[in-house]
Design a protein around this motif. Sequence first.
Motif, PDB file in Angstrom:
ATOM      1  N   VAL A  17       0.840  -1.202   0.000  1.00  0.00           N
ATOM      2  CA  VAL A  17       0.000   0.000   0.000  1.00  0.00           C
ATOM      3  C   VAL A  17       0.871   1.246   0.000  1.00  0.00           C
ATOM      4  O   VAL A  17       0.667   2.187  -0.749  1.00  0.00           O
TER       5      VAL A  17
ATOM      6  N   THR B 207       2.494   1.473  -3.549  1.00  0.00           N
ATOM      7  CA  THR B 207       1.668   1.659  -4.744  1.00  0.00           C
ATOM      8  C   THR B 207       0.600   2.734  -4.584  1.00  0.00           C
ATOM      9  O   THR B 207       0.123   3.283  -5.569  1.00  0.00           O
ATOM     10  N   ILE B 208       0.225   3.035  -3.353  1.00  0.00           N
ATOM     11  CA  ILE B 208      -0.869   3.994  -3.165  1.00  0.00           C
ATOM     12  C   ILE B 208      -0.376   5.267  -2.474  1.00  0.00           C
ATOM     13  O   ILE B 208      -0.421   6.358  -3.034  1.00  0.00           O
TER      14      ILE B 208
ATOM     15  N   PRO C 190       2.859   7.338  -4.158  1.00  0.00           N
ATOM     16  CA  PRO C 190       2.514   7.990  -5.429  1.00  0.00           C
ATOM     17  C   PRO C 190       1.477   9.097  -5.265  1.00  0.00           C
ATOM     18  O   PRO C 190       1.548  10.117  -5.932  1.00  0.00           O
ATOM     19  N   MET C 191       0.533   8.893  -4.328  1.00  0.00           N
ATOM     20  CA  MET C 191      -0.530   9.890  -4.221  1.00  0.00           C
ATOM     21  C   MET C 191      -0.114  11.152  -3.485  1.00  0.00           C
ATOM     22  O   MET C 191      -0.723  12.201  -3.662  1.00  0.00           O
TER      23      MET C 191
END
Lengths: 362, 559
Positions: free
Chosen positions: B479, B482-483, B486-487
């Motif tokens: 998480v 990948t989440i 990047p966010m």
Amino acid sequence: MAYLEVEGVSKSYGPIKALRDVSFSVNRGEYLCILGPTGAGKTTLLKVIAGLIKPDKGRILIDEEDVTFLPPELRAAAYMPQGYALFPHMRVWENIAYGTLIRGLPLERVWASIKMVGLAHKAYSYPHELSGGQQQRVALARVVSSGSKILLLDEPLSALDLLLNIELRYELHRYAKSMGLTVLHVTHNSEEALSIADRVLILRKGKVQQIGRPDEVYAKPRNLFVARFLGEITVVEGVVRASIDNRSVVEAKGLGRLVVNGSVNKGSHVVIAYRPEDLVLLSSPSEPYNVFRGKVIDVEFEGLRVRIHVMLSKGLESVIDQWFVHEIPFKKGETVYVYLPPEKALIFEYPREGISQALALE
Amino acid sequence: MLRLRNSRVQEKLIAWSGLVVLLIFVFFPSFYLFSFVIRLWPSVYIEVFAHPILGDVYWKEMLRYLSLSLRLSLVTVVIDLLLGVPLAYLLVKRRFEFEGFLEDLTMLPLVIPTSGFGFATMLAWTASYSLPTLFGIRIGLDTVVPVIKIPLLMLIVHVALTFPYVVKTVSGALRDLKASYEVISSSLGAHPLTTFRKVTLPLILPSMFSGAVLALARSLGETGATMIVAGVSTTAPIAIVRWEFENKVAPAAFLGALLVALSLIIIVPTEYLLTPGKKGRRLLPKGLEARLIRLERSTPRSFALLRDTASLAFLMVIVVLPMLMLIYNSALYWASDPYTGRREGSILYQLFGPPRYWDVIMRALTTSLITATLSTLLSVYISILALFLIMRYNIGRFIRVLLKIPLVIPTSALGLSMILLWGPKGLHILNPGLWLIVLTHVVFSVPVIVETSVASYMEANLPIYEDTARSLGATFYDVMETITLPMIKRGIVAGSLLAFTHSLGETGATFIVMGDHTTIAPLIVNMVESLAIPSAIFSSLILIVLSFIMLAIMRKIVG
Ligand SMILES: Nc1ncnc2c1ncn2[C@@H]1O[C@H](COP(=O)(O)OP(=O)(O)O)[C@@H](O)[C@H]1O
Ligand SMILES: [Mg+2]
């Protein structure tokens, strides 16, 4: 055998009891709506099932396996909040492939599910470029391709306007069914729940109030709160004077003698509830009993139906719904007779906490 | 089962390492002065209060310096508010060309190397062909504002360096304010001034307050620019630098601890006070209210124009003028000293002639760039660990408040703390030099990066995406990779650029910890003190151009 079982789950946040001994089970492929006001513990319940929150007590079983202590990634239950939380920095196909890649599943699943929801032409778009309906389909495809069998939806449609809500909830139901998903759909909108659920679970203050088919819970609410939450009601309190042959006579406050179906102990303190569509308006007292004189104080025209507000006695106002056929039947200020059919009455024991507490949303 | 263990272990490991690095690299240095003073209290006491020869001379001096620092920062904040609020209004409410440029100008003092800016301000006000001399007024370093007894130039520099905090918080609040409130007020017949007083002002009051607090703390600790314009006056932060160089550690540490404590007293309560709550507002007596409204009504609408013009003029005089003077002076000094005409007094001669200042400047610039890069990278790493701690655990809220502290600690006190902690007198791990500079800059860079990252975490509503990803099969670590990262990339990048720029221009702390590894900002102070004016002009110009470029990059990335 039930696919998902929730057994005696409790969860508190400090002094707040968000869930109290919640138990129910869901069958494979079933669409269950969890209905309750804000703060009822719906989100907490979904997160406990997803593994995002640990329960204080109780167990969660998926397909007969106890998953209570498994982390979220090892359960086959996908949690989706309002708006579905599509990852904004990933394209449609990346979103759909997310669970597949992370779990190391075969990639064919991704294309199969993209095709299933008819979004092959949008595979390279970003979520914000899609319509609400398309986003919903991406969310569904993402769940299917991740291998999850259970879909936990937390108020998925609550941000939408009424028309879109109606359109999308129908589509949501249809796709979920065709994908064979077991769905727990949380909402505070009773109409939404009743219209698409196989069964409805009503939650209040962390406690399960009732669970059953939509028509069942609507027609036979177990308590005053459920009756009120599923639709409008007129409430009258009273004392049972006599009870014979599955019929009872109630001395109702503000109305006088009222005959209702059902046998209740003589002398008990009760609450009678009627839904607006169950009351009948007459221009003359043509029924032998349960007819009450009143005065029309307001008429609301809604297109499909007409809502007539009648003052029955001092402080007792009732709403009566009628289908609209050609013309509005009654006018403001008119004297009318309201008939309360005995078989339509919902009769409850007088709530210990009082009527307004029993109806309160929080 | 193995995977399950891994996931839990990962999570715990990251949280714990976050806590540990924060303690070592940020909190420990911030609070070390207290423990130092307490540990060595007997000798500190003797030195400061009961010196066998000097008696309590140090204590008396300290009181004098603290008194000047306090007076200075209080007056500064008052002026900041008077000038900053109208400017924020202008920036938010008016639409015009060059709006972005104007905003950049306002924010410039926040990223500008303070010593360079201090020097530019000094040129703008005291040079023999400066603005005041046009009106026949002579201003020098020794010009003192009567009554409050504050050196004028110091006050100007402090206002210039701190008013952006007020503008920033107030304009933020004004942007969040629903325009409809003001529209409704005026459609009910209120004069714009009445609308401002009755509707806007109450709503932006908390932001004015928090801006003022930041400005106050910043002014209390300002070292770099103050050193340049100080002349014979001494503020508390300057005294720390001086005592540290004279090897008078005890009084320096004691004064440093006092300053840190003072900043804490200012910042911590306000962090809690500012949590929104209900506030009863007492209305003015009816008669006074009516009279005020009549007065406001009779104010011509062109008042707005006057206000905007005044704001712009203020910005011009206090920010733009020093920059222009710097450019003008580098032209003047380019080939020869404008007064004596001697070639030896020219920029060219000092840079490339026998003094070879070019080499010195380039070496300092390289050191600055290296230290800024290293400290920013290290800070990014620490900040990411800290972010998970803050977002996932209950102590996060507390840590977030604590992280405000390094931002307001007087920089010279911080430098002293670093030397005492890591240096030969303390743990003896690092000598003054490049690595100590890096560690010092980490202390104030981490809070900057964490703050922007947390802001972008909140704004992007990340928890719901993280939960969704988890339930789709991602482990805690997946998480994050990948989440989450990047966010919030934008937030991290924005924070890093800000931290990098801060690091490039930091003067007060670096001065103390740099040893022989002079960076560019302290170099300017040295040049001014050794009267190498042409080189100082040139270096300041480089630094200011650099920070302009950084600002432009930031605007481009963050939008
Ligand atoms: N993280 C939390 N900390 C403390 N209280 C919480 C937290 N999350 C939810 N609650 C409380 O628990 C109760 C149930 O919340 P929630 O499950 O979000 O209800 P719903 O989704 O039905 O609105 C509420 O009273 C809410 O205030
Ligand atoms: Mg909820």
